[in-house]
Motif scaffolding. Sequence first.
Motif, PDB file in Angstrom:
ATOM      1  N   PRO A   9       0.824  -1.189   0.000  1.00  0.00           N
ATOM      2  CA  PRO A   9       0.000   0.000   0.000  1.00  0.00           C
ATOM      3  C   PRO A   9       0.866   1.250   0.000  1.00  0.00           C
ATOM      4  CG  PRO A   9      -0.676  -1.555   1.673  1.00  0.00           C
ATOM      5  CD  PRO A   9       0.485  -2.132   0.958  1.00  0.00           C
ATOM      6  N   ALA A  10       0.444   2.300  -0.446  1.00  0.00           N
ATOM      7  CA  ALA A  10       1.222   3.501  -0.722  1.00  0.00           C
ATOM      8  C   ALA A  10       1.872   4.111   0.487  1.00  0.00           C
ATOM      9  CB  ALA A  10       0.341   4.527  -1.419  1.00  0.00           C
ATOM     10  N   SER A  11       1.807   3.500   1.628  1.00  0.00           N
ATOM     11  CA  SER A  11       2.537   3.993   2.784  1.00  0.00           C
ATOM     12  C   SER A  11       3.843   3.229   2.893  1.00  0.00           C
ATOM     13  CB  SER A  11       1.707   3.792   4.051  1.00  0.00           C
ATOM     14  OG  SER A  11       1.479   2.416   4.263  1.00  0.00           O
ATOM     15  N   ALA A  12       4.751   3.766   3.692  1.00  0.00           N
ATOM     16  CA  ALA A  12       6.029   3.088   3.882  1.00  0.00           C
ATOM     17  C   ALA A  12       5.779   1.780   4.599  1.00  0.00           C
ATOM     18  CB  ALA A  12       6.983   3.972   4.674  1.00  0.00           C
ATOM     19  N   SER A  13       5.897   0.715   3.885  1.00  0.00           N
ATOM     20  CA  SER A  13       5.603  -0.566   4.490  1.00  0.00           C
ATOM     21  C   SER A  13       6.765  -1.526   4.350  1.00  0.00           C
ATOM     22  CB  SER A  13       4.336  -1.152   3.870  1.00  0.00           C
ATOM     23  OG  SER A  13       4.457  -1.138   2.480  1.00  0.00           O
ATOM     24  N   GLY A  14       7.834  -1.057   3.836  1.00  0.00           N
ATOM     25  CA  GLY A  14       9.015  -1.879   3.695  1.00  0.00           C
ATOM     26  C   GLY A  14      10.217  -1.009   3.511  1.00  0.00           C
ATOM     27  N   GLY A  15      11.338  -1.636   3.382  1.00  0.00           N
ATOM     28  CA  GLY A  15      12.536  -0.869   3.161  1.00  0.00           C
ATOM     29  C   GLY A  15      13.729  -1.757   2.919  1.00  0.00           C
ATOM     30  N   ILE A  16      14.790  -1.123   2.459  1.00  0.00           N
ATOM     31  CA  ILE A  16      16.059  -1.785   2.230  1.00  0.00           C
ATOM     32  C   ILE A  16      17.111  -1.019   3.014  1.00  0.00           C
ATOM     33  CG2 ILE A  16      17.790  -2.399   0.501  1.00  0.00           C
ATOM     34  CD1 ILE A  16      15.486  -2.436  -1.572  1.00  0.00           C
ATOM     35  N   GLN A  17      17.850  -1.719   3.863  1.00  0.00           N
ATOM     36  CA  GLN A  17      18.906  -1.126   4.678  1.00  0.00           C
ATOM     37  C   GLN A  17      20.246  -1.666   4.193  1.00  0.00           C
ATOM     38  OE1 GLN A  17      18.671   1.097   7.474  1.00  0.00           O
ATOM     39  NE2 GLN A  17      20.878   1.197   7.128  1.00  0.00           N
ATOM     40  N   CYS A  18      21.149  -0.768   3.799  1.00  0.00           N
ATOM     41  CA  CYS A  18      22.467  -1.160   3.295  1.00  0.00           C
ATOM     42  C   CYS A  18      23.560  -0.645   4.211  1.00  0.00           C
ATOM     43  CB  CYS A  18      22.701  -0.590   1.899  1.00  0.00           C
ATOM     44  SG  CYS A  18      21.494  -1.122   0.674  1.00  0.00           S
ATOM     45  N   ASP A  19      24.613  -1.450   4.351  1.00  0.00           N
ATOM     46  CA  ASP A  19      25.749  -1.062   5.182  1.00  0.00           C
ATOM     47  C   ASP A  19      27.035  -1.399   4.446  1.00  0.00           C
ATOM     48  OD1 ASP A  19      27.268  -0.234   7.384  1.00  0.00           O
ATOM     49  OD2 ASP A  19      27.243  -2.239   8.256  1.00  0.00           O
ATOM     50  N   GLY A  20      27.936  -0.445   4.437  1.00  0.00           N
ATOM     51  CA  GLY A  20      29.233  -0.662   3.817  1.00  0.00           C
ATOM     52  C   GLY A  20      30.377  -0.491   4.791  1.00  0.00           C
ATOM     53  N   GLY A  21      30.040  -0.279   6.084  1.00  0.00           N
ATOM     54  CA  GLY A  21      31.084  -0.044   7.074  1.00  0.00           C
ATOM     55  C   GLY A  21      31.711   1.326   6.906  1.00  0.00           C
ATOM     56  N   ASP A  22      32.522   1.727   7.856  1.00  0.00           N
ATOM     57  CA  ASP A  22      33.249   3.003   7.800  1.00  0.00           C
ATOM     58  C   ASP A  22      32.365   4.186   7.428  1.00  0.00           C
ATOM     59  OD1 ASP A  22      35.686   1.795   8.503  1.00  0.00           O
ATOM     60  OD2 ASP A  22      36.092   1.281   6.402  1.00  0.00           O
ATOM     61  N   GLY A  23      31.159   4.276   8.009  1.00  0.00           N
ATOM     62  CA  GLY A  23      30.285   5.415   7.782  1.00  0.00           C
ATOM     63  C   GLY A  23      29.524   5.384   6.475  1.00  0.00           C
ATOM     64  N   VAL A  24      29.484   4.246   5.812  1.00  0.00           N
ATOM     65  CA  VAL A  24      28.752   4.110   4.551  1.00  0.00           C
ATOM     66  C   VAL A  24      27.452   3.358   4.823  1.00  0.00           C
ATOM     67  CG1 VAL A  24      28.765   3.116   2.236  1.00  0.00           C
ATOM     68  CG2 VAL A  24      30.854   4.128   3.171  1.00  0.00           C
ATOM     69  N   SER A  25      26.325   4.013   4.541  1.00  0.00           N
ATOM     70  CA  SER A  25      25.035   3.365   4.748  1.00  0.00           C
ATOM     71  C   SER A  25      23.995   3.987   3.827  1.00  0.00           C
ATOM     72  CB  SER A  25      24.578   3.496   6.202  1.00  0.00           C
ATOM     73  OG  SER A  25      24.330   4.849   6.521  1.00  0.00           O
ATOM     74  N   ALA A  26      22.933   3.222   3.595  1.00  0.00           N
ATOM     75  CA  ALA A  26      21.805   3.715   2.807  1.00  0.00           C
ATOM     76  C   ALA A  26      20.546   3.054   3.330  1.00  0.00           C
ATOM     77  CB  ALA A  26      21.989   3.406   1.326  1.00  0.00           C
ATOM     78  N   TYR A  27      19.485   3.839   3.442  1.00  0.00           N
ATOM     79  CA  TYR A  27      18.183   3.291   3.805  1.00  0.00           C
ATOM     80  C   TYR A  27      17.164   3.800   2.789  1.00  0.00           C
ATOM     81  CZ  TYR A  27      13.735   2.300   5.845  1.00  0.00           C
ATOM     82  OH  TYR A  27      12.447   1.831   6.021  1.00  0.00           O
ATOM     83  N   LEU A  28      16.416   2.880   2.208  1.00  0.00           N
ATOM     84  CA  LEU A  28      15.353   3.225   1.270  1.00  0.00           C
ATOM     85  C   LEU A  28      14.031   2.743   1.839  1.00  0.00           C
ATOM     86  CD1 LEU A  28      17.999   3.024  -0.475  1.00  0.00           C
ATOM     87  CD2 LEU A  28      16.514   2.439  -2.358  1.00  0.00           C
ATOM     88  N   ALA A  29      13.091   3.661   2.048  1.00  0.00           N
ATOM     89  CA  ALA A  29      11.722   3.302   2.425  1.00  0.00           C
ATOM     90  C   ALA A  29      10.968   3.054   1.136  1.00  0.00           C
ATOM     91  CB  ALA A  29      11.075   4.424   3.229  1.00  0.00           C
ATOM     92  N   THR A  30      10.282   1.924   1.055  1.00  0.00           N
ATOM     93  CA  THR A  30       9.585   1.562  -0.174  1.00  0.00           C
ATOM     94  C   THR A  30       8.102   1.396   0.081  1.00  0.00           C
ATOM     95  OG1 THR A  30      10.014  -0.792   0.174  1.00  0.00           O
ATOM     96  CG2 THR A  30      11.619   0.423  -1.135  1.00  0.00           C
ATOM     97  N   GLY A  31       7.313   1.615  -0.952  1.00  0.00           N
ATOM     98  CA  GLY A  31       5.875   1.419  -0.902  1.00  0.00           C
ATOM     99  C   GLY A  31       5.492   0.150  -1.646  1.00  0.00           C
ATOM    100  N   HIS A  32       4.276  -0.295  -1.436  1.00  0.00           N
ATOM    101  CA  HIS A  32       3.784  -1.510  -2.089  1.00  0.00           C
ATOM    102  C   HIS A  32       3.071  -1.154  -3.385  1.00  0.00           C
ATOM    103  CE1 HIS A  32       4.565  -4.556   0.971  1.00  0.00           C
ATOM    104  NE2 HIS A  32       4.388  -3.585   1.833  1.00  0.00           N
ATOM    105  N   LEU A  33       3.737  -1.395  -4.497  1.00  0.00           N
ATOM    106  CA  LEU A  33       3.200  -1.169  -5.834  1.00  0.00           C
ATOM    107  C   LEU A  33       3.749  -2.267  -6.738  1.00  0.00           C
ATOM    108  CD1 LEU A  33       3.758   2.676  -6.125  1.00  0.00           C
ATOM    109  CD2 LEU A  33       1.585   1.522  -5.775  1.00  0.00           C
TER     110      LEU A  33
END
Length: 120
Positions: A9-33
Amino acid sequence: MASLALVAPASASGGIQCDGGDGVSAYLATGHLPVLQVIGAHVEAGGAAWSTGPERGEGTPFVVGQAFADNQQVLVDFTDPNIEAILVGLRLRFDGSEDLPLTGMLTVGGNSFPVQCGEG
């Protein structure tokens, strides 16, 4: 879990969390489509941070320029708010099981950082 990146559903209902160490990170909030919908993100790399909004964390503003996912990969480019330049790129591949975790590269400017990602 590949469906996490592809449907939700069009609300944030999932996500992807990435880690690369040494201060490298990414978080993506995803919707259901039926397609990958990145509805928010926060990235840190090389001593800098980017954010789609203050609710995601502090950082230089950026927006989703394009996003694509299928059963093999997740590709996302973030641009400046005027869509004049790509600021951050994320290229991920599924580990072969069409399931998280994902591995890949986070690119900022001319620097690339290896990352491992899971459900966030």
